[in-house]
Design an enzyme around this catalytic site. Structure first.
Site, mmCIF file in Angstrom:
data_model
loop_
_atom_site.group_PDB
_atom_site.id
_atom_site.type_symbol
_atom_site.label_atom_id
_atom_site.label_comp_id
_atom_site.label_asym_id
_atom_site.label_seq_id
_atom_site.Cartn_x
_atom_site.Cartn_y
_atom_site.Cartn_z
ATOM 1 N N ASP A 131 0.835 -1.196 0.000
ATOM 2 C CA ASP A 131 0.000 0.000 0.000
ATOM 3 C C ASP A 131 0.876 1.254 0.000
ATOM 4 O OD1 ASP A 131 -2.363 1.470 0.092
ATOM 5 O OD2 ASP A 131 -2.410 1.506 2.276
ATOM 6 N N CYS A 239 -13.211 1.979 9.113
ATOM 7 C CA CYS A 239 -14.496 1.297 9.271
ATOM 8 C C CYS A 239 -14.329 -0.167 8.884
ATOM 9 C CB CYS A 239 -15.559 1.961 8.390
ATOM 10 S SG CYS A 239 -17.168 1.147 8.468
#
Length: 308
Positions: A131, A239
């Site tokens: 990432d 989330c």
């Protein structure tokens, strides 16, 4: 057994020794199928204020622009599912951010893997990613046989669920390649779509990033739009709703990485504790955490938005 097959087998064993959950290998080539999807996603402005997503379009699709002469992409998974969880009555932080910043933890392991490979196989050129560069991690993981893209657009493994980080090694060494994962095991299930409180999950495995709670609480630097007030289900950083409701995550098991252990305060703090947090305490709890990406001011903004 010819060298590329022996080398591929050795790489997977070494990756497992270093703690990676799974490892697959695919041929480095231009991602034709993903090109039109990415272009459409950007044109629909699903990236919101994440303007960096518009940069390096070609690099996201062509591994040879990241590693000249690249022949292989090694995709790896690293479990982050925690042993202990936050108080459910408190404000929530995404599980991936409980411990130390995964970028540093996993990148060190990737570098160790490359060093071991070079000792075993000789000199080659490689770059490691987690990432951390314009690379389509989920596409490469699927092509490497590690899983399929769920309706929430995350990679799902039949054996491990989806609570794992993805990482890659792009290198100019030819290896033996795995079969791409072509089946979709979500079927008619729509639990992630139904559970998303901001309706960010769209048809065809697409996310409107500009409506995602993770986007609002991590990426967005401006004020959170008032129209979403009351829709965050107490998430103050990231989330996990779409993953928490996914039936495949019944196979998730606690990770074995001590660097991902959470600070006790993170696990036990009440809403009142978070509302009263000072900058000094924030820096203590999240000293080497991905949560620091929001900075203290952004973290407090998120908490204020959640207050009734």
């Amino acid at each position: 057994m010819i060298n590329k097959e022996r080398h591929s087998h050795w790489i997977k064993n070494e990756a497992a020794r270093l703690g990676f959950t799974a490892c697959g290998i695919s041929k480095a080539a231009f991602l034709e199928e993903e090109a039109s999807h990415l272009e459409q996603w950007l044109s629909n402005n699903y990236h919101g204020e994440m303007r960096y997503m518009e940069n390096h379009f070609d690099k996201r699709l062509d591994p040879s622009l990241l590693v000249p002469g690249s022949k292989s992409v090694i995709s790896l998974m690293y479990n982050y599912f925690p042993h202990q969880h936050q108080d459910k009555e408190s404000y929530q932080i995404s599980k991936y951010a409980y411990g130390q910043d995964y970028h540093h933890v996993i990148k060190d392991k990737l570098k160790d893997l490359v060093k071991a490979m070079q000792l075993e196989m000789g000199s080659f050129h490689a770059r490691v990613f987690t990432d951390s560069a314009p690379i389509m991690e989920r596409a490469w993981a699927r092509k490497s046989g590690l899983g399929w893209l769920g309706k929430h657009s995350l990679l799902i493994s039949k054996k491990k669920g989806s609570f794992f980080f993805l990482a890659e090694i792009i290198l100019d060494l030819e290896l033996s390649y795995d079969t791409p994962f072509k089946t979709d095991h979500c079927g008619s299930c729509t639990k992630c779509i139904d559970a998303c409180p901001t309706d960010a999950i769209l048809p065809n495995n697409t996310i409107d990033g500009s409506k995602c709670i993770s986007y609002f609480t991590i990426e967005l630097k401006d004020a959170i739009p008032g129209q979403f007030k009351g829709q965050f289900d107490d998430w103050m950083f990231g989330c996990d709703i779409c993953q928490d409701v996914c039936p495949w995550n019944r196979f998730s098991t606690p990770n074995k990485e001590s660097d991902f252990d959470a600070d006790e305060r993170l696990l036990k703090y009440s809403k009142a504790d978070w509302q009263d947090i000072t900058k000094e305490v924030f820096n203590e709890i999240f000293k080497i955490s991905a949560v620091k990406r929001t900075k203290f001011e952004g973290f407090k903004r998120n908490i204020e938005f959640l207050k009734k």
